[in-house]
Design a protein around this motif. Structure first.
Motif, mmCIF file in Angstrom:
data_model
loop_
_atom_site.group_PDB
_atom_site.id
_atom_site.type_symbol
_atom_site.label_atom_id
_atom_site.label_comp_id
_atom_site.label_asym_id
_atom_site.label_seq_id
_atom_site.Cartn_x
_atom_site.Cartn_y
_atom_site.Cartn_z
ATOM 1 N N LEU A 4 7.059 4.585 17.953
ATOM 2 C CA LEU A 4 8.376 4.570 18.385
ATOM 3 C C LEU A 4 9.242 5.699 17.524
ATOM 4 O O LEU A 4 9.985 6.329 18.050
ATOM 5 C CB LEU A 4 9.137 3.247 17.842
ATOM 6 N N GLY A 5 8.678 5.756 16.148
ATOM 7 C CA GLY A 5 9.132 6.917 15.285
ATOM 8 C C GLY A 5 8.688 8.312 16.010
ATOM 9 O O GLY A 5 9.605 9.253 16.090
ATOM 10 N N LEU A 6 7.802 8.571 16.366
ATOM 11 C CA LEU A 6 7.249 9.842 16.861
ATOM 12 C C LEU A 6 8.008 10.032 18.056
ATOM 13 O O LEU A 6 8.347 11.168 18.643
ATOM 14 C CB LEU A 6 5.650 9.814 16.901
ATOM 15 N N ALA A 7 8.174 9.019 19.144
ATOM 16 C CA ALA A 7 8.861 8.991 20.070
ATOM 17 C C ALA A 7 10.614 9.542 20.021
ATOM 18 O O ALA A 7 11.117 10.484 20.640
ATOM 19 C CB ALA A 7 9.067 8.005 21.081
ATOM 20 N N THR A 8 11.041 9.051 18.938
ATOM 21 C CA THR A 8 12.351 9.415 18.466
ATOM 22 C C THR A 8 12.462 10.984 17.995
ATOM 23 O O THR A 8 13.367 11.628 18.430
ATOM 24 C CB THR A 8 12.904 8.286 17.394
ATOM 25 N N VAL A 42 23.505 15.311 28.876
ATOM 26 C CA VAL A 42 23.366 13.830 28.937
ATOM 27 C C VAL A 42 21.778 13.758 29.135
ATOM 28 O O VAL A 42 21.303 12.576 28.507
ATOM 29 C CB VAL A 42 24.192 13.169 30.155
ATOM 30 N N SER A 43 21.125 14.755 29.747
ATOM 31 C CA SER A 43 19.613 14.404 29.815
ATOM 32 C C SER A 43 18.950 14.374 28.489
ATOM 33 O O SER A 43 17.873 13.785 28.359
ATOM 34 C CB SER A 43 19.127 15.529 30.649
ATOM 35 N N ALA A 44 19.568 14.779 27.370
ATOM 36 C CA ALA A 44 18.904 15.031 25.996
ATOM 37 C C ALA A 44 19.374 13.538 25.154
ATOM 38 O O ALA A 44 18.725 13.394 24.656
ATOM 39 C CB ALA A 44 19.332 16.150 25.325
ATOM 40 N N THR A 45 20.677 13.353 25.323
ATOM 41 C CA THR A 45 21.156 12.219 24.823
ATOM 42 C C THR A 45 20.857 10.772 25.316
ATOM 43 O O THR A 45 20.606 9.890 24.300
ATOM 44 C CB THR A 45 22.706 12.295 24.699
ATOM 45 N N ARG A 46 20.435 10.530 26.423
ATOM 46 C CA ARG A 46 20.098 9.301 27.100
ATOM 47 C C ARG A 46 18.909 8.492 26.309
ATOM 48 O O ARG A 46 18.978 7.587 25.844
ATOM 49 C CB ARG A 46 20.257 9.517 28.344
ATOM 50 N N GLY A 53 14.691 13.523 20.054
ATOM 51 C CA GLY A 53 15.459 14.174 19.258
ATOM 52 C C GLY A 53 15.577 15.666 19.111
ATOM 53 O O GLY A 53 16.449 16.267 18.919
ATOM 54 N N SER A 54 14.237 16.228 19.204
ATOM 55 C CA SER A 54 13.988 17.437 19.076
ATOM 56 C C SER A 54 14.674 18.355 20.263
ATOM 57 O O SER A 54 14.811 19.258 20.322
ATOM 58 C CB SER A 54 12.452 17.777 19.173
ATOM 59 N N ARG A 55 14.957 17.652 21.478
ATOM 60 C CA ARG A 55 15.445 17.976 22.545
ATOM 61 C C ARG A 55 17.053 18.476 22.346
ATOM 62 O O ARG A 55 17.587 19.133 23.276
ATOM 63 C CB ARG A 55 15.078 17.220 23.739
ATOM 64 N N LEU A 56 17.595 17.685 21.341
ATOM 65 C CA LEU A 56 18.926 17.778 21.174
ATOM 66 C C LEU A 56 19.427 19.249 20.842
ATOM 67 O O LEU A 56 18.720 19.753 20.017
ATOM 68 C CB LEU A 56 19.434 16.578 20.226
ATOM 69 N N TRP A 85 27.466 14.607 19.802
ATOM 70 C CA TRP A 85 27.883 15.135 18.442
ATOM 71 C C TRP A 85 26.538 16.120 18.289
ATOM 72 O O TRP A 85 25.441 15.534 17.973
ATOM 73 C CB TRP A 85 28.123 14.102 17.412
ATOM 74 N N ASP A 86 26.792 17.434 18.036
ATOM 75 C CA ASP A 86 25.949 18.240 17.558
ATOM 76 C C ASP A 86 25.385 17.897 16.226
ATOM 77 O O ASP A 86 24.043 18.132 15.998
ATOM 78 C CB ASP A 86 26.348 19.823 17.482
ATOM 79 N N LEU A 87 26.049 17.463 15.385
ATOM 80 C CA LEU A 87 25.783 17.166 14.067
ATOM 81 C C LEU A 87 24.941 15.971 14.012
ATOM 82 O O LEU A 87 23.996 15.719 12.931
ATOM 83 C CB LEU A 87 26.813 16.667 13.184
ATOM 84 N N ALA A 88 24.362 15.333 15.289
ATOM 85 C CA ALA A 88 23.541 13.962 15.091
ATOM 86 C C ALA A 88 22.066 14.526 14.968
ATOM 87 O O ALA A 88 21.161 13.713 14.903
ATOM 88 C CB ALA A 88 23.504 13.322 16.081
ATOM 89 N N LYS A 89 21.751 15.844 15.371
ATOM 90 C CA LYS A 89 20.225 16.114 15.519
ATOM 91 C C LYS A 89 19.414 15.942 14.246
ATOM 92 O O LYS A 89 18.387 15.155 14.348
ATOM 93 C CB LYS A 89 20.308 17.475 15.936
ATOM 94 N N THR A 90 19.964 16.369 13.248
ATOM 95 C CA THR A 90 18.987 16.294 11.882
ATOM 96 C C THR A 90 18.905 14.918 11.457
ATOM 97 O O THR A 90 18.047 14.392 11.064
ATOM 98 C CB THR A 90 19.972 17.203 10.874
ATOM 99 N N PRO A 91 19.907 14.245 11.600
ATOM 100 C CA PRO A 91 19.668 12.743 10.969
ATOM 101 C C PRO A 91 18.861 11.867 11.888
ATOM 102 O O PRO A 91 17.994 11.162 11.656
ATOM 103 C CB PRO A 91 21.244 12.271 11.170
ATOM 104 N N VAL A 92 18.851 12.302 13.484
ATOM 105 C CA VAL A 92 18.021 11.561 14.155
ATOM 106 C C VAL A 92 16.524 12.089 13.927
ATOM 107 O O VAL A 92 15.641 11.141 13.876
ATOM 108 C CB VAL A 92 18.283 11.897 15.471
ATOM 109 N N LEU A 93 16.424 13.365 13.720
ATOM 110 C CA LEU A 93 14.884 13.941 13.243
ATOM 111 C C LEU A 93 14.370 13.168 12.296
ATOM 112 O O LEU A 93 13.371 12.708 12.078
ATOM 113 C CB LEU A 93 14.757 15.273 13.281
ATOM 114 N N LEU A 94 15.225 12.799 11.179
ATOM 115 C CA LEU A 94 15.066 12.342 9.874
ATOM 116 C C LEU A 94 14.724 10.964 9.858
ATOM 117 O O LEU A 94 13.715 10.306 9.594
ATOM 118 C CB LEU A 94 15.949 12.687 8.917
ATOM 119 N N TRP A 95 15.498 10.306 10.813
ATOM 120 C CA TRP A 95 15.218 8.675 10.838
ATOM 121 C C TRP A 95 13.823 8.633 11.792
ATOM 122 O O TRP A 95 13.162 7.589 11.283
ATOM 123 C CB TRP A 95 16.538 8.528 11.645
ATOM 124 N N GLY A 96 13.593 9.276 12.650
ATOM 125 C CA GLY A 96 12.435 9.273 13.266
ATOM 126 C C GLY A 96 11.417 9.280 12.431
ATOM 127 O O GLY A 96 10.368 8.537 12.716
#
Length: 129
Positions: A107-111, A7-11, A115-118, A71-82
């Motif tokens: 905002l993008g860099l913060a994402t 949760v500390s990474a997802t929130r 996201g890199s912590r996921l 969901w573990d699969l969310a990391k790559t899309p989050v990094l691409l989105w950011g």
């Protein structure tokens, strides 16, 4: 799939994505009101831009939901989105909106940073050497 994300990474990631959803929805409303209100009669283009912005908002919302569900699969899309958001900030900054560009870029860099912590996805059905 492997264990759920902590949760500390997802929130923070979900919060950043939901902030982006809110900004995209406000932006879509602004485009619709500004373009249709100025009498330029470009209704098709305005509606197309508005729909595109709302589709992007839906994508960010789907990512936020996936992240919050762990969901573990969310990391790559989050990094691409950011990364794409950061590039949009660069574009805005060089196209005459420097303050907005810096805000969007950060905002993008913060994402990306959050996201890199996921945890990355590991397919447990594949034997590892």
């Amino acid at each position: 799939m492997s264990e759920r994300q902590p949760v500390s990474a997802t929130r923070p990631v979900a919060a950043l994505l939901l902030l982006q959803v809110a900004l995209l929805v406000v932006g879509a409303a602004w485009v619709l009101i500004a373009d249709l209100g100025d009498g330029r009669q470009q209704t098709g283009q305005t509606i197309g831009e508005t729909v595109l912005i709302l589709v992007l908002a839906a994508c960010a919302a789907a990512l936020a939901i996936a992240v919050r569900r762990g969901w573990d699969l969310a990391k790559t899309p989050v990094l691409l989105w950011g990364g794409m958001v950061a590039l949009c900030g660069l574009t805005l900054g060089t196209a005459g909106a420097p303050v907005l560009g810096v805000i969007v870029g950060l905002l993008g860099l913060a994402t990306v940073a959050a996201g890199s912590r996921l945890r990355r996805y590991v397919d447990e059905s594949v034997p590892h050497e």
